[in-house]
Design a protein around this motif. Structure first.
Motif, PDB file in Angstrom:
ATOM      1  N   ILE A 226       0.899  -1.161   0.000  1.00  0.00           N
ATOM      2  CA  ILE A 226       0.000   0.000   0.000  1.00  0.00           C
ATOM      3  C   ILE A 226       0.929   1.200   0.000  1.00  0.00           C
ATOM      4  O   ILE A 226       1.479   1.577   1.039  1.00  0.00           O
ATOM      5  N   HIS A 386      -7.332  -3.357  -0.120  1.00  0.00           N
ATOM      6  CA  HIS A 386      -6.103  -3.840  -0.743  1.00  0.00           C
ATOM      7  C   HIS A 386      -6.025  -5.360  -0.710  1.00  0.00           C
ATOM      8  O   HIS A 386      -5.681  -5.992  -1.719  1.00  0.00           O
ATOM      9  N   SER A 394       0.074   0.088  -6.409  1.00  0.00           N
ATOM     10  CA  SER A 394      -0.704   0.983  -7.260  1.00  0.00           C
ATOM     11  C   SER A 394      -0.027   1.121  -8.620  1.00  0.00           C
ATOM     12  O   SER A 394       1.174   0.879  -8.775  1.00  0.00           O
TER      13      SER A 394
END
Length: 426
Positions: A226, A386, A394
């Motif tokens: 993340i 997530h 990402s």
């Protein structure tokens, strides 16, 4: 009664982005009215059995801070040796130790003034533990979720935490999933990038080709990241709530005239000019918070904590406050917008330097996120999304800064992007 995430039932696919944020904020608002103060301690969740995809290690990444004044020297030595954070060019190995030695006595006094050490480890561990308790309910398939905190410059250092993961049954032929969860909401190569570089380095040293005869071993820890979350509704709502509480302390007839000064840690201009996204993502957080507040007050973004001989991003927070007070604007609310808990930059730099020097009762600081229940609910919502997405990172993370020439950064991004996305890394 076990806590439930108020955002869990919301679906981005069913709502537009703006509608989702509005609904999330309303839901968080209703939920928060039932609770106040620090997040309520929740009894540990007892799992009948490990979930089909569990256990899962949730590893909070952060800069860290010295726990005692005796730790300051080592902390600064690691910090000024990190060219990702403070680029000093070819003289890094000489200037880094020189600057850290010269600054150590001054910084020791600052930590003594805030109680003898940084509270960042306490808050990071608390936030991670509380989030994992919520995740065990939200995502039972990947439970139990085990909390870890890995700091870049002080204990628990990344290499220590990685070894702990191996000792706890992850990796070494046994596989297992781990999520590297950056606690810098806005991405920068100097912060998130540096922490991921360090994680990647120790992964290679402790369970990569380096310890397996040059061959990639099987059964290693399966990582995902993340890597940024500057406008997540939980983050935005937590900031907005804290700002509203501070504004409520001003007389009603002056309230709308309070200038909101969002303050973030600065970066060297060499990093910004290379294409680092940090300044843009901090600005995105500020705009999202002001949008949530319906742009109720005038506001500015400023920058703090400049060090070293080279130009840094401005305007400086201290100069901004001094200039406004000099001009007669004495109602100012400082918001530490890039930090998720109190540490030296809030407790000393803002509280004991900037606000003290302003010498005006109208200059105040908005409370840091720390144990904010809305914030921790937001962390759980973000982590749950997530875990369910099966994304490794990402899409933004696959791009390096436009002017980046670091092979280490390139290889780190390829690793965390995974085999399918590695070809996208540029």
């Amino acid at each position: 009664m076990a806590l439930r995430n108020p955002l869990a039932k919301l679906s981005r696919s069913a709502l537009s982005q703006s509608a989702w944020r509005q609904t999330a904020a309303t839901t968080l608002s209703s939920y928060s009215e039932q609770r106040c103060g620090l997040a309520t301690a929740v009894p540990p969740v007892t799992q009948d059995a490990t979930g089909s995809k569990g256990p899962t290690a949730m590893v909070f990444l952060n800069m860290g801070g010295p726990a005692t004044t005796a730790d300051v020297g080592d902390y600064l030595s690691r910090l000024f040796a990190d060219a990702d954070l403070i680029p000093l060019g070819r003289l890094q190995s000489y200037l880094g130790p020189l600057i850290s030695r010269r600054r150590t006595p001054k910084i020791e006094k600052q930590y003594a003034a805030i109680g003898g050490g940084s509270p960042i480890r306490k808050w990071s561990e608390y936030q991670c533990e509380e989030m994992c308790k919520l995740l065990d309910k939200l995502c039972p398939e990947s439970a139990p979720h085990k909390p870890y905190v890995a700091f870049r410059y002080t204990a628990p250092l990344t290499e220590e935490v990685y070894q702990q993961l191996l000792d706890d049954g992850f990796g070494k032929g046994r596989g297992g999933r781990a999520v590297a969860f950056t606690q810098y909401p806005q991405y920068s190569c100097s912060t998130t990038g540096s922490s991921l570089n360090e994680l990647w380095k120790w992964r290679n040293r402790l369970e990569g080709k380096r310890v397996n005869g040059g061959v990639e071993p099987s059964g290693t820890i399966q990582w995902s990241v993340i890597d940024r979350w500057p406008t997540h509704p939980g983050l935005v709502e937590a900031f907005a709530r804290n700002i509203e509480e501070t504004l409520a302390t001003y007389p009603e007839d002056r309230r709308n005239g309070v200038v909101l000064l969002f303050s973030a840690h600065s970066l060297p201009m060499s990093v910004i000019n290379r294409g680092d996204p940090y300044a843009a993502e901090v600005a995105a957080t500020v705009h999202a918070v002001m949008q949530r507040l319906n742009f109720s007050n005038p506001y500015r973004l400023c920058w703090q904590s400049q060090v070293g001989p080279y130009p840094w991003l401005g305007a400086q927070t201290s100069d901004t406050v001094a200039n406004y007070v000099k001009k007669g604007q004495t109602d100012l609310a400082l918001i530490p917008i890039a930090f998720t808990s109190d540490h030296i930059e809030t407790l000393f730099e803002l509280d004991q330097e900037v606000i003290h020097d302003a010498n005006s009762p109208g200059v105040k600081r908005v409370e840091s996120l720390n144990g904010n229940s809305v914030f921790i609910e937001g962390l759980a919502d973000l982590a749950a999304s997530h875990l369910r997405s099966n994304e490794l990172c990402s899409h933004q993370m696959t791009l390096r800064c436009q002017g980046c020439t670091s092979d280490r950064c390139l290889e780190q991004k390829k690793f965390f992007a995974g085999a399918k996305e590695a070809a996208l890394v540029r």
